[in-house]
Scaffold this motif. Structure first.
Motif, PDB file in Angstrom:
ATOM      1  N   VAL A  17       0.854  -1.192   0.000  1.00 22.79           N
ATOM      2  CA  VAL A  17       0.000   0.000   0.000  1.00 22.79           C
ATOM      3  C   VAL A  17       0.889   1.241   0.000  1.00 22.79           C
ATOM      4  O   VAL A  17       1.625   1.478   0.956  1.00 22.79           O
ATOM      5  CB  VAL A  17      -0.939   0.023   1.224  1.00 22.79           C
ATOM      6  N   GLU A  43       1.382   7.345  -0.305  1.00 26.03           N
ATOM      7  CA  GLU A  43       0.604   8.383  -0.987  1.00 26.03           C
ATOM      8  C   GLU A  43      -0.903   8.123  -0.902  1.00 26.03           C
ATOM      9  O   GLU A  43      -1.697   9.065  -0.812  1.00 26.03           O
ATOM     10  CB  GLU A  43       1.039   8.446  -2.457  1.00 26.03           C
ATOM     11  N   THR A  44      -1.297   6.856  -0.884  1.00 29.77           N
ATOM     12  CA  THR A  44      -2.714   6.502  -0.832  1.00 29.77           C
ATOM     13  C   THR A  44      -3.386   7.054   0.415  1.00 29.77           C
ATOM     14  O   THR A  44      -4.527   7.518   0.358  1.00 29.77           O
ATOM     15  CB  THR A  44      -2.876   4.967  -0.895  1.00 29.77           C
ATOM     16  N   HIS A  97      -6.493   9.750   0.242  1.00 30.37           N
ATOM     17  CA  HIS A  97      -7.775   9.479   0.896  1.00 30.37           C
ATOM     18  C   HIS A  97      -8.156  10.619   1.842  1.00 30.37           C
ATOM     19  O   HIS A  97      -9.293  11.074   1.845  1.00 30.37           O
ATOM     20  CB  HIS A  97      -7.726   8.147   1.659  1.00 30.37           C
TER      21      HIS A  97
END
Length: 80
Positions: free
Chosen positions: A26, A29-30, A34
């Motif tokens: 994962v 940056e995710t 979000h």
């Protein structure tokens, strides 16, 4: 200060070296994408169950320390 390597891994074999949560695929940056979209931390963790709450909070803490550093201009120059 928290050891960044406890929370973030960079390996050319995983997503071409993109920083990821340690032990997962994962991207760090995710989490920020979000949060920018208004997704709560709990929702993010539901979407990415391989990321622990401790990891997410640790990364946010690291980001806070970087962004509030007295040497922010030097850090920005290094990153640019």
């Amino acid at each position: 200060m928290t050891n960044i390597k406890d929370y973030i891994s960079i390996d050319q074999e995983i997503l071409s070296g993109q920083p990821v949560f340690k032990g997962t695929r994962v991207p760090i940056e995710t989490l920020f994408l979000h949060l920018e979209k208004g997704v709560s931390l709990d929702e993010f963790l539901e979407d990415f169950p391989t990321v622990s709450k401790e990891q997410a909070i640790g990364v946010l803490g690291i980001a806070e320390k970087i962004m509030t550093s007295k040497n922010i201009e030097k850090l920005y120059e290094t990153a640019a």
